[in-house]
Design an enzyme around this catalytic site. Structure first.
Site, PDB file in Angstrom:
ATOM      1  N   ASN A 143       0.882  -1.170   0.000  1.00 25.51           N
ATOM      2  CA  ASN A 143       0.000   0.000   0.000  1.00 25.51           C
ATOM      3  C   ASN A 143       0.917   1.217   0.000  1.00 25.51           C
ATOM      4  O   ASN A 143       1.502   1.554   1.024  1.00 25.51           O
ATOM      5  CB  ASN A 143      -0.894  -0.020   1.250  1.00 25.51           C
ATOM      6  CG  ASN A 143      -1.716   1.255   1.364  1.00 25.51           C
ATOM      7  OD1 ASN A 143      -1.767   2.066   0.430  1.00 25.51           O
ATOM      8  ND2 ASN A 143      -2.364   1.442   2.499  1.00 25.51           N
ATOM      9  N   TRP A 144       1.040   1.815  -1.154  1.00 27.30           N
ATOM     10  CA  TRP A 144       1.972   2.945  -1.280  1.00 27.30           C
ATOM     11  C   TRP A 144       1.456   4.229  -0.639  1.00 27.30           C
ATOM     12  O   TRP A 144       2.198   5.180  -0.480  1.00 27.30           O
ATOM     13  CB  TRP A 144       2.250   3.211  -2.768  1.00 27.30           C
ATOM     14  CG  TRP A 144       3.253   2.283  -3.361  1.00 27.30           C
ATOM     15  CD1 TRP A 144       3.927   1.274  -2.736  1.00 27.30           C
ATOM     16  CD2 TRP A 144       3.711   2.287  -4.723  1.00 27.30           C
ATOM     17  NE1 TRP A 144       4.773   0.654  -3.618  1.00 27.30           N
ATOM     18  CE2 TRP A 144       4.659   1.249  -4.841  1.00 27.30           C
ATOM     19  CE3 TRP A 144       3.406   3.056  -5.847  1.00 27.30           C
ATOM     20  CZ2 TRP A 144       5.317   0.980  -6.037  1.00 27.30           C
ATOM     21  CZ3 TRP A 144       4.045   2.785  -7.041  1.00 27.30           C
ATOM     22  CH2 TRP A 144       4.993   1.751  -7.127  1.00 27.30           C
ATOM     23  N   LYS A 145       0.161   4.270  -0.355  1.00 24.90           N
ATOM     24  CA  LYS A 145      -0.442   5.511   0.178  1.00 24.90           C
ATOM     25  C   LYS A 145      -0.158   6.655  -0.795  1.00 24.90           C
ATOM     26  O   LYS A 145      -0.088   6.414  -2.006  1.00 24.90           O
ATOM     27  CB  LYS A 145       0.041   5.773   1.609  1.00 24.90           C
ATOM     28  CG  LYS A 145      -0.121   4.514   2.475  1.00 24.90           C
ATOM     29  CD  LYS A 145       0.128   4.671   3.924  1.00 24.90           C
ATOM     30  CE  LYS A 145      -0.093   3.337   4.616  1.00 24.90           C
ATOM     31  NZ  LYS A 145       0.042   3.395   6.061  1.00 24.90           N
ATOM     32  N   HIS A 158      -9.353   1.295   4.684  1.00 27.86           N
ATOM     33  CA  HIS A 158      -8.093   1.437   5.424  1.00 27.86           C
ATOM     34  C   HIS A 158      -8.329   2.382   6.610  1.00 27.86           C
ATOM     35  O   HIS A 158      -9.133   3.313   6.502  1.00 27.86           O
ATOM     36  CB  HIS A 158      -7.002   1.993   4.495  1.00 27.86           C
ATOM     37  CG  HIS A 158      -5.646   1.941   5.121  1.00 27.86           C
ATOM     38  ND1 HIS A 158      -5.213   2.904   6.003  1.00 27.86           N
ATOM     39  CD2 HIS A 158      -4.636   1.038   5.029  1.00 27.86           C
ATOM     40  CE1 HIS A 158      -3.992   2.590   6.410  1.00 27.86           C
ATOM     41  NE2 HIS A 158      -3.620   1.458   5.834  1.00 27.86           N
ATOM     42  N   GLU A 204      -6.732   4.772   7.684  1.00 25.69           N
ATOM     43  CA  GLU A 204      -6.521   6.197   7.356  1.00 25.69           C
ATOM     44  C   GLU A 204      -7.752   6.767   6.656  1.00 25.69           C
ATOM     45  O   GLU A 204      -8.096   7.934   6.829  1.00 25.69           O
ATOM     46  CB  GLU A 204      -5.254   6.340   6.491  1.00 25.69           C
ATOM     47  CG  GLU A 204      -3.996   6.128   7.340  1.00 25.69           C
ATOM     48  CD  GLU A 204      -2.792   5.591   6.576  1.00 25.69           C
ATOM     49  OE1 GLU A 204      -2.770   5.680   5.341  1.00 25.69           O
ATOM     50  OE2 GLU A 204      -1.881   5.061   7.247  1.00 25.69           O
ATOM     51  N   GLU A 231      -5.039  -4.842  10.499  1.00 24.04           N
ATOM     52  CA  GLU A 231      -4.004  -3.826  10.698  1.00 24.04           C
ATOM     53  C   GLU A 231      -4.275  -3.058  11.994  1.00 24.04           C
ATOM     54  O   GLU A 231      -5.082  -2.106  11.996  1.00 24.04           O
ATOM     55  CB  GLU A 231      -4.012  -2.829   9.534  1.00 24.04           C
ATOM     56  CG  GLU A 231      -3.730  -3.444   8.189  1.00 24.04           C
ATOM     57  CD  GLU A 231      -3.173  -2.401   7.219  1.00 24.04           C
ATOM     58  OE1 GLU A 231      -2.094  -2.639   6.682  1.00 24.04           O
ATOM     59  OE2 GLU A 231      -3.804  -1.347   7.025  1.00 24.04           O
ATOM     60  N   GLY A 233       2.913   2.332  10.471  1.00 25.74           N
ATOM     61  CA  GLY A 233       3.881   3.407  10.259  1.00 25.74           C
ATOM     62  C   GLY A 233       4.631   3.816  11.519  1.00 25.74           C
ATOM     63  O   GLY A 233       5.259   4.870  11.562  1.00 25.74           O
ATOM     64  N   SER A 247       3.850  -2.163  10.085  1.00 21.67           N
ATOM     65  CA  SER A 247       5.305  -2.216  10.243  1.00 21.67           C
ATOM     66  C   SER A 247       5.910  -3.569   9.845  1.00 21.67           C
ATOM     67  O   SER A 247       6.835  -4.066  10.488  1.00 21.67           O
ATOM     68  CB  SER A 247       5.708  -1.834  11.674  1.00 21.67           C
ATOM     69  OG  SER A 247       5.271  -0.516  11.964  1.00 21.67           O
ATOM     70  N   GLY A 298       3.033  -1.151   4.093  1.00 19.60           N
ATOM     71  CA  GLY A 298       3.145   0.257   3.724  1.00 19.60           C
ATOM     72  C   GLY A 298       4.579   0.605   3.354  1.00 19.60           C
ATOM     73  O   GLY A 298       5.055   0.320   2.251  1.00 19.60           O
ATOM     74  N   GLY A 299       5.300   1.196   4.295  1.00 18.12           N
ATOM     75  CA  GLY A 299       6.637   1.733   4.059  1.00 18.12           C
ATOM     76  C   GLY A 299       7.587   0.816   3.295  1.00 18.12           C
ATOM     77  O   GLY A 299       8.228   1.241   2.327  1.00 18.12           O
TER      78      GLY A 299
END
Ligand code: 13P
Length: 251
Positions: free
Chosen positions: A9-11, A95, A97, A167, A173, A213, A234-235
């Site tokens: 998930n690149w956001k 998600h 967010e 999640e 993150g 993470s 993510g990251g």
């Protein structure tokens, strides 16, 4: 036997050029689709070109969000009809967010899940508790509600298409990942909810990812667990080498 599924998930990260460079670099180096499914959920503006760049490789390209209506007065929204028309067959739904910053609710998640499935788009439905909910011992209750409401009124056949991503919000993150044991326990609880909602067979067929993470250094612990079938990352999914390592570790 559930096939492992690693999704990035690149956001809201990367430029168009960087996105295409990523696809070019990783698509030839991923393990075969027979062993592990891989996908990158990228900003909507890149999807068509990334899909073209991925060509016949095993890397799937997905959206990070979509609306539940096909068209209409929804300024700035992403139509599932258009995603399907562009050959995009995967979308993250709900998600944390989006729930926190864009007012998505269990009900909109449910509408989006129905819309996605009606267009042949696989939804990755995100669930997970906040730090405060975890402290209050409400994790099981919160994810149960999110799963029950988000997957309301799906047929057994539809449910089997759905991927759940557990999640925990406090792990996103932050570098504070859940232990593999805790993540597996909650994923097991989610599977029990799915079993009550649908059937044991359906629950056993559905994939549940862990997210929060995840990186090459800790993926093995999660993948060794019975109820964890992959990761939503993510990251670490932004770095080609890490993404390839995550896929290899899951194959
Ligand atoms: P991180 O892997 O950066 O913690 O993000 C997880 C996430 O939100 C994936 O959807």
């Amino acid at each position: 036997m559930r096939k492992p599924f690693i999704a990035g998930n690149w956001k809201m990260n990367k430029t168009h050029e960087e996105a295409l460079a990523f696809v070019k670099e990783v698509s030839g180096q991923l393990p075969s689709h027979d062993q592990v499914e891989t996908a990158v959920c990228a900003p909507a503006l890149f999807l068509k070109d990334m899909k073209d760049a991925a060509g016949s490789s095993d890397l799937q390209v997905g959206a990070q969000n979509m609306h539940f209506e096909d068209s209409g007065a929804f300024t700035g929204e992403i139509s599932p009809l258009v995603l399907a028309d562009l050959g995009i067959q995967l979308a993250i739904i709900g998600h944390s967010e989006r729930r926190e910053m864009f007012n998505e609710t269990d009900q909109t998640v449910n509408e989006k899940v129905h819309a996605a499935l009606s267009h042949g788009i696989t939804p990755i439905v995100c669930v997970g508790e906040s730090d405060a909910e975890r402290e209050n011992g409400e994790t099981e209750l919160v994810v149960k509600r999110q799963v029950e409401e988000g997957l309301k009124e799906l047929s057994h056949e539809q449910a089997k298409q759905v991927v759940i991503a557990y999640e925990p919000i406090w792990a996103i993150g932050t570098g504070k990942s859940s232990t593999a044991e805790d993540a597996d326990e909650t994923c097991g609880q989610i599977r029990s909810v799915l079993s009550s909602l649908f059937s044991t067979d359906v629950a056993e067929a559905m994939r549940i990812q862990y997210g929060g993470s995840v990186k090459p250094e800790n993926i093995d612990g999660y993948m060794a667990k019975e109820n964890i079938d992959g990761a939503l990352v993510g990251g670490a999914s932004l770095k080609p080498d890490d993404f390839i390592k995550l896929a290899e570790a899951s194959s």
